[in-house]
Write an enzyme that holds these catalytic residues in place. Structure first.
Site, PDB file in Angstrom:
ATOM      1  N   CYS A  77       0.144   3.698   2.832  1.00  0.00           N
ATOM      2  CA  CYS A  77       0.625   3.108   4.091  1.00  0.00           C
ATOM      3  C   CYS A  77       2.120   3.353   4.248  1.00  0.00           C
ATOM      4  O   CYS A  77       2.596   3.717   5.331  1.00  0.00           O
ATOM      5  CB  CYS A  77       0.354   1.605   4.130  1.00  0.00           C
ATOM      6  SG  CYS A  77      -1.383   1.148   4.083  1.00  0.00           S
ATOM      7  N   CYS A 132       0.836  -1.217   0.000  1.00  0.00           N
ATOM      8  CA  CYS A 132       0.000   0.000   0.000  1.00  0.00           C
ATOM      9  C   CYS A 132       0.867   1.262   0.000  1.00  0.00           C
ATOM     10  O   CYS A 132       1.580   1.527   0.968  1.00  0.00           O
ATOM     11  CB  CYS A 132      -0.906  -0.042   1.223  1.00  0.00           C
ATOM     12  SG  CYS A 132      -1.778   1.486   1.588  1.00  0.00           S
TER      13      CYS A 132
END
Length: 146
Positions: free
Chosen positions: A72, A69
């Site tokens: 993230c 991600c």
């Protein structure tokens, strides 16, 4: 008389009783002798989640994330920085949703990154999307009433 709090060790997950007024100056686990606070997020899994989220008296902020991600990855250094500023008032932790799918499902994680703030095992706040360190700190402070 000084109030004692139950604090889960970030290394071995043992529960420790610690005086509230001594938390800022550190403290070590009675079992493994590791520091109770290091200023870094703790990696949690299904086994270590309950000692930190349910049994500890320290509120727990969890970053549900995944290694693939992009947001993230971009938020990770901000989360790290916030850990250094929020401990020992709040413990910060990370749960890899790829490795811990049952936990992600238990909390209805639909998008990542998602932050959930727990106090005595109860979810008291949730925020999805990337945040910088100041945003994380401000959000947590607002959720805890401080």
């Amino acid at each position: 008389m000084t109030e004692s709090l139950i604090v889960a060790c970030p290394s071995c997950n043992t529960l420790n009783r610690a005086p509230r007024d001594k938390l800022a100056s550190g403290g070590k686990c009675g079992h493994c002798k590791s520091p109770l606070f290091s200023g870094h997020p703790v990696a949690l899994d299904a086994t270590s989640f309950d000692p930190h989220a349910v049994k500890s008296d320290i509120p727990l902020l969890v970053d549900f994330w995944a290694p693939w991600c992009g947001p993230c990855k971009a938020m990770a250094p901000h989360f790290e920085k916030a850990a250094g500023r929020l401990e020992p008032t709040v413990r910060l932790a990370k749960i890899n949703t790829d490795d811990e799918q049952p936990l992600a499902g238990q909390f209805g994680i639909r998008g990542i990154p998602t932050l959930i703030l727990f106090k005595h095992g109860r979810e008291i706040g949730r925020q999805s999307g990337m945040m910088d360190a100041a945003g994380i700190e401000s959000w947590v402070s607002g959720m805890l009433g401080g």
